[in-house]
Design an enzyme around this catalytic site. Structure first.
Site, short mmCIF file in Angstrom:
data_model
loop_
_atom_site.label_atom_id
_atom_site.label_comp_id
_atom_site.label_asym_id
_atom_site.label_seq_id
_atom_site.Cartn_x
_atom_site.Cartn_y
_atom_site.Cartn_z
N MET A 81 23.41 105.14 -52.13
CA MET A 81 22.27 104.42 -51.54
C MET A 81 21.20 105.47 -51.27
SD MET A 81 24.48 101.85 -49.16
CE MET A 81 25.93 102.89 -49.27
N MET A 95 25.73 93.63 -53.81
CA MET A 95 25.76 93.82 -52.35
C MET A 95 25.73 92.45 -51.68
SD MET A 95 26.01 97.00 -51.76
CE MET A 95 25.97 96.81 -49.97
N HIS A 143 36.12 104.00 -51.71
CA HIS A 143 34.70 103.70 -51.83
C HIS A 143 33.94 104.64 -50.90
CE1 HIS A 143 31.28 101.09 -52.83
NE2 HIS A 143 30.93 101.19 -51.55
N ASP A 188 30.46 94.17 -52.16
CA ASP A 188 30.47 95.13 -51.06
C ASP A 188 29.71 94.57 -49.85
OD1 ASP A 188 30.30 97.37 -49.44
OD2 ASP A 188 29.24 98.62 -50.89
N MET A 236 24.40 107.68 -48.04
CA MET A 236 23.13 107.13 -47.53
C MET A 236 22.17 108.26 -47.23
SD MET A 236 24.57 104.31 -44.91
CE MET A 236 25.75 103.06 -45.43
N SER A 249 36.15 101.20 -47.98
CA SER A 249 34.98 102.04 -47.70
C SER A 249 35.27 102.92 -46.50
CB SER A 249 33.76 101.16 -47.39
OG SER A 249 32.78 101.95 -46.77
N HIS A 272 29.14 105.23 -54.20
CA HIS A 272 28.02 104.28 -54.11
C HIS A 272 26.82 105.02 -53.53
CE1 HIS A 272 26.49 100.35 -51.94
NE2 HIS A 272 25.64 100.78 -52.87
N ASP A 321 30.40 105.83 -49.56
CA ASP A 321 29.02 105.37 -49.37
C ASP A 321 28.09 106.51 -48.98
OD1 ASP A 321 29.07 102.45 -49.68
OD2 ASP A 321 30.46 102.49 -47.99
C1 DX5 Z 1 27.09 99.08 -46.68
C2 DX5 Z 1 28.10 99.85 -47.47
C3 DX5 Z 1 29.45 99.25 -47.43
C4 DX5 Z 1 30.08 99.15 -46.08
C5 DX5 Z 1 30.98 97.94 -46.07
O1 DX5 Z 1 25.83 99.53 -46.94
O2 DX5 Z 1 27.72 99.95 -48.83
O3 DX5 Z 1 30.35 99.84 -48.37
O4 DX5 Z 1 30.80 100.28 -45.69
O5 DX5 Z 1 31.45 97.79 -44.79
P1 DX5 Z 1 32.02 96.41 -44.24
O6 DX5 Z 1 33.21 96.07 -45.08
O7 DX5 Z 1 32.36 96.75 -42.83
O8 DX5 Z 1 30.94 95.38 -44.37
ZN ZN Z 2 29.21 100.60 -50.47
#
Ligand code: DX5
Ligand code: ZN
Length: 232
Positions: A68, A137, A33, A175, A37, A8, A66, A35
């Protein structure tokens, strides 16, 4: 090989992003990956289409996006255009999850569906046949660097059992809070796509990535029971 590492980049050093991705690719990470948000579905805001567009062509890795994001159907075409290969939406964020799944498929991407820690796996049981990847998750989405929620292991086991019972060759991605010392538990429970942010990008990226890749490879050699789909 059905076991895949998906670093990620949320935890990457953004001033050296291209270089860091290259290091993960050279050391065995087949996915990136990504992310996204929106500050609504989750409290924080990360990055979106323009960043994806600029990195998607810079590596041979699969862009594992991903979302969110609340009501993600609004952005499915835009992420396809920006270079997403797999697009994952949250069950909890969709008004009509079947419509979102259909649209991702229609756009020619692999379909991912994610559940938060408080959502029971039974809620997606009837959707498993229509998706390519279930993202479980193991932290509450929103931030990197959180602690793995131990109850996630049971959820992974249950999901793998459900998929097997239905005869589905489903990718199960996990994740949040995964490090070198707990990844084997996650794999043993039935996951085959591993997201790791902090554990890859904090410290020596090459060493962190190759250690993960080694663990995943030995799982594949032991034949962890999963047959990989040919596209991913
Ligand atoms: C959290 C993200 C993850 C995050 C994981 O909401 O979806 O992908 O980056 O990070 P670590 O591995 O540091 O928990
Ligand atoms: Zn993620």
């Amino acid at each position: 090989m059905g076991y895949i590492l998906a670093p990620s980049i949320l935890s990457a050093d953004f001033k050296n992003l291209g270089e860091q991705m290259k290091i993960t690719e050279e050391n065995g990470a087949r996915y990136v990956h990504f992310d996204v948000m929106d500050g609504m579905f989750v409290p924080s805001i990360s990055f979106g289409m323009p960043v994806l567009k600029s990195i998607a062509g810079a590596t041979g890795q699969v862009m594992d996006v991903h979302l969110m994001v609340q009501d993600p159907i609004r952005y499915i075409e835009a992420f396809k255009e920006a270079g997403a290969d797999i697009l994952t939406v949250h069950l909890e964020a969709c008004k009509d999850v079947r419509a979102a799944i259909g649209k991702i498929r229609e756009c020619g991407m692999k379909v991912g569906l994610s559940v938060c820690p408080d959502t029971a796996i039974e809620e997606v049981e009837d959707l498993l046949a229509d998706i390519d990847m279930l993202l479980i998750m193991s932290v509450h989405p929103g931030f990197g660097g959180q602690k793995f929620i131990p109850g996630s292991l049971d959820k992974i086991r249950k999901a793998r059992r459900m998929a097997r019972d239905k005869g589905l060759d489903l990718d199960i991605e996990v994740d949040g809070g995964i490090y070198h010392d707990n990844v084997q538990d996650v794999l043993d429970a039935g996951a085959n796509v591993i997201v790791a942010g902090s554990a890859v990008f904090k410290g020596d990226v090459a060493d962190n990535t190759s250690r993960f890749a080694g663990i995943l490879d030995s799982c594949a050699t032991k034949g962890g029971g999963r047959i990989s789909s040919d596209k991913i």
